[in-house]
Design a protein around this motif. Sequence first.
Motif, mmCIF file in Angstrom:
data_model
loop_
_atom_site.group_PDB
_atom_site.id
_atom_site.type_symbol
_atom_site.label_atom_id
_atom_site.label_comp_id
_atom_site.label_asym_id
_atom_site.label_seq_id
_atom_site.Cartn_x
_atom_site.Cartn_y
_atom_site.Cartn_z
ATOM 1 N N LEU A 40 0.831 -1.202 0.000
ATOM 2 C CA LEU A 40 0.000 0.000 0.000
ATOM 3 C C LEU A 40 0.868 1.256 0.000
ATOM 4 C CD1 LEU A 40 -2.808 1.255 0.151
ATOM 5 C CD2 LEU A 40 -2.732 1.012 2.626
ATOM 6 N N LEU A 51 2.124 1.816 -3.525
ATOM 7 C CA LEU A 51 1.079 2.355 -4.390
ATOM 8 C C LEU A 51 0.818 3.825 -4.075
ATOM 9 C CD1 LEU A 51 -1.449 -0.611 -4.438
ATOM 10 C CD2 LEU A 51 -0.306 0.401 -6.406
ATOM 11 N N LEU A 52 0.752 4.137 -2.775
ATOM 12 C CA LEU A 52 0.468 5.523 -2.383
ATOM 13 C C LEU A 52 1.605 6.444 -2.828
ATOM 14 C CD1 LEU A 52 -1.096 5.085 1.145
ATOM 15 C CD2 LEU A 52 -2.117 6.291 -0.775
ATOM 16 N N PHE A 67 3.518 6.175 -5.480
ATOM 17 C CA PHE A 67 3.424 6.499 -6.909
ATOM 18 C C PHE A 67 2.192 7.337 -7.193
ATOM 19 C CE2 PHE A 67 6.283 2.805 -7.073
ATOM 20 C CZ PHE A 67 7.348 3.442 -7.707
ATOM 21 N N THR A 68 1.092 7.060 -6.500
ATOM 22 C CA THR A 68 -0.091 7.888 -6.679
ATOM 23 C C THR A 68 0.222 9.326 -6.294
ATOM 24 O OG1 THR A 68 -1.407 5.990 -6.072
ATOM 25 C CG2 THR A 68 -2.524 8.095 -6.089
ATOM 26 N N LYS A 128 2.176 11.061 -8.933
ATOM 27 C CA LYS A 128 1.334 11.433 -10.075
ATOM 28 C C LYS A 128 0.518 12.675 -9.754
ATOM 29 C CE LYS A 128 1.286 7.924 -13.249
ATOM 30 N NZ LYS A 128 2.315 8.130 -14.271
ATOM 31 N N VAL A 129 -0.089 12.657 -8.566
ATOM 32 C CA VAL A 129 -0.958 13.769 -8.186
ATOM 33 C C VAL A 129 -0.164 15.063 -8.124
ATOM 34 C CG1 VAL A 129 -2.289 14.729 -6.282
ATOM 35 C CG2 VAL A 129 -2.664 12.371 -6.994
ATOM 36 N N ALA A 134 2.585 15.731 -9.615
ATOM 37 C CA ALA A 134 3.435 15.987 -10.779
ATOM 38 C C ALA A 134 3.199 17.375 -11.358
ATOM 39 C CB ALA A 134 3.188 14.926 -11.845
#
Lengths: 175, 688
Positions: free
Chosen positions: B672, B675-676, B678-679, B682-683, B685
């Motif tokens: 988790l 995943l968080l 990389f999320t 992205k957010v 970026a």
Amino acid sequence: MTTTSSAEHTRRDFLFVATGAVAAVGAAAAVWPLISQMNPDASTIAAGAPIEVDLAPIAEGQDIKVFWRGKPIYIMNRTKKQVDEARSVPTASLPDPASDQSRVKEGHDQWLVVIGICTHLGCIPIAHEGEYDGFFCPCHGSQYDSSGRVRRGPAPLNLPVPPYAFVSDSKIKIG
Amino acid sequence: MSGPSTYQPTNPALQWIERRLPIIGLIHSSFVAYPTPRNLNYWWTFGGILSFMLGVQIITGVILAMHYTPHVDMAFNSVESIVRDVNFGWLLRYLHSNGASMFFIAVYIHMFRGLYYGSYKEPREILWILGVIIYLLMMATGFMGYVLPWGQMSFWGATVITNLFSAIPYVGDSIVTLLWGGYSVGNPTLNRFFSLHYLLPFVIAGVVVLHVWALHVAGQNNPAGVEPKTEKDTVPFTPYATIKDGFGMVCFMIFYAWFVFYVPNYLGDPDNYIMANPGVTPAHIVPEWYYLPFYAILRSIPSKLGGVICMFGAIVVLAFLPWLDNAKTRSSRYRPLAKQFFWMFVVTCILLGWLGGKPAEGIYTIASRVLTFVYFAYFLIVLPILSRIEKPRAVPNSIADDVLAKYGKKVVSAIAVLVLAGGLIAGGVQDARAQEHGGPTPPSLKWSFAGPFGKFDRGALQRGYKVYKEVCSTCHSMNLLYFRNLADEGGPGFTAAQALAVASDVKVKDGPNDAGDMFERPGRLADRFPAPFPNEQAARAANGGAAPPDLSLMAKARNYDRGFPQFIFDFFTQFQEKGPNYIDALLQGYVDPPPADFKLPEGAYYNKIYPGHAIKMPKPISDDQVTYDDGTPQKLENYAKDVSTFLMWTAEPHLEARKRLGLQVMVFLILLAGLLYFTKKKVWANAH
């Protein structure tokens, strides 16, 4: 960021969905122990193990009340009259049809063992009272016969028979 | 929470609600649209982490209260029955007890962050003071919670801390009696502490609401310490801050889970696995690690009242910080002198914590006095003078400029420093606790149940049970064990029938029967292991005045010094086997005759491991005393190792389940967190 390609969009969406899904699974799994702890713990389960009851001291026409898993169990040594009354009623006419034979152990017909909790709202019926030579619940007036079957009043079902077996002629094991 | 919301839901049902109770708008403006400075670093995630920890403590606490009995005779055993019998009870209990430590770790980081970046300065004075109040409430709650398990340290901690109030002139003793509800710490004290321990977290939650409200009125501070001026300076709370906080929180959970699943007793005191005894004080009373700096300050002052005043003063002074530090520049980043003094202050606090765990004597007292002076000097002398003489560097024009400047990241090194410091304090505590067991260090043996994949050796458990039954149980009780436990998963692996056979060999007193008489019947699975003596007095009388202690928790109630820096490695290697090492060495530690220069008291035996060497227990077991059926050599060293294994199981019957679940939780959390991460990238970026 206006030039984001659609492929990148899909990848990003997938990442968001995957993260959200994993987090949701984790949250759901975390709830499990919080609920499970409410169930009976190991000591309660162990204390609910079967018990043995000696029937020898119960004379004909008498009954005793024992507790198993916190529930009162009536053990009644029925008279011949009580057994006959219970067996002469046409089963089909009863609110919760069941024959007396199906509620006692074969060969031990005089012994009635029932959980003494009224099927209406959980009060404890009084033995040897009411019009059917069985049990009378003082809370809302339900009446049970000498086989523990409901005959009158708001109770919908017969008094349940707990799991039990005869270990010997004068000893039963409840549970 | 910053004024009426302009949010309008599109769903007609929500519109209907919103016109009557604008709660969705409130949530939207506070946690979705709320503008948050775009230059916040990870130190700012600890606010969210603290909210999470408060939630964890309240939820697990409410559940523990469902199973706990606040009575002096039953509290200790009720906690043990939670751990042993309640479904996932061990998990809930360890989550709660370690959760308190995690809560304090997070709050200290949160406070130091506020200190470094000047988050207490105008217009955030009230926000800061509310934080100080929350911290005080946390300390009171933590203290009362620690009393509830009713172990030795619970009882004596309660006695010592309540006695602080006796220092108040004239009314002190009356206040202490009032707190106790008696003439000493007793049942009324335990009951009221339980009641207040349940109440205070909700008071904390209430003050947290005020804290967040004040935060959302003044707006968050940020590492640059300049207020947001344009829209470019901020990002909306959701998704930017939520995803960042989420990532920080999951990383913190990994740290938390390490404690809960692998070293659950690392921060606890072995003495608290001994039931409270008002007649025997442990040699070194050490509070939980989070109070240690203040405990050091208390002890450094040679006057009773003075010590108490200084201890409370050390916390109260924080509330005056906004007026003690007048500097216009908020962030220490742009204050070259303040930055250095800040780190000196951090070191001072850590050293005070370390000293709090040391005995109050000699060089330690002198060091505590010097550091107590330094502590107060930082607030009362250094900060007021600095704000007059310091020449700050130029602050950035705006937050956007600060983001572009790409300030160097030192988070990793700072975390390393904090971990080391935490280890130092924890180690200090363990040092102090180990002093009372001042014998030589037992050798570290290889145990099958050590480490993250540890499992009990069934054969050793069964042999250990045999040794216990044939030897130990003639004098020692095993009150927390039931016959049914022999058939439990993760135990010695008896079948239910075998366990029942063991039980029915024992006569258990029951009754009264219908005639009013007590009678004996064969044991059942639900019965406890029988005690060899009917009461403590009988045990004492039959054993030359020294009652043999109960063995149920023995493997968690004994300790010895591992020394610096070993205890820091112990945290990473998950070393939790002090108890079995000690028991094993003790059983093999008898020396007869004793060394010529040792004067052995009457009725005692020489043991090279036992602290003080004069033990009242005669050598309990020798070679060939117990018959092993499986071909294991009948040697003392095997007996010792097997019975130590058995006692580790009786002390921690769900050890295997704990480590198994721990692995699953760790794998999940790391997934988790990845995943968080990389999320989050992205957010963010397009925000960088």
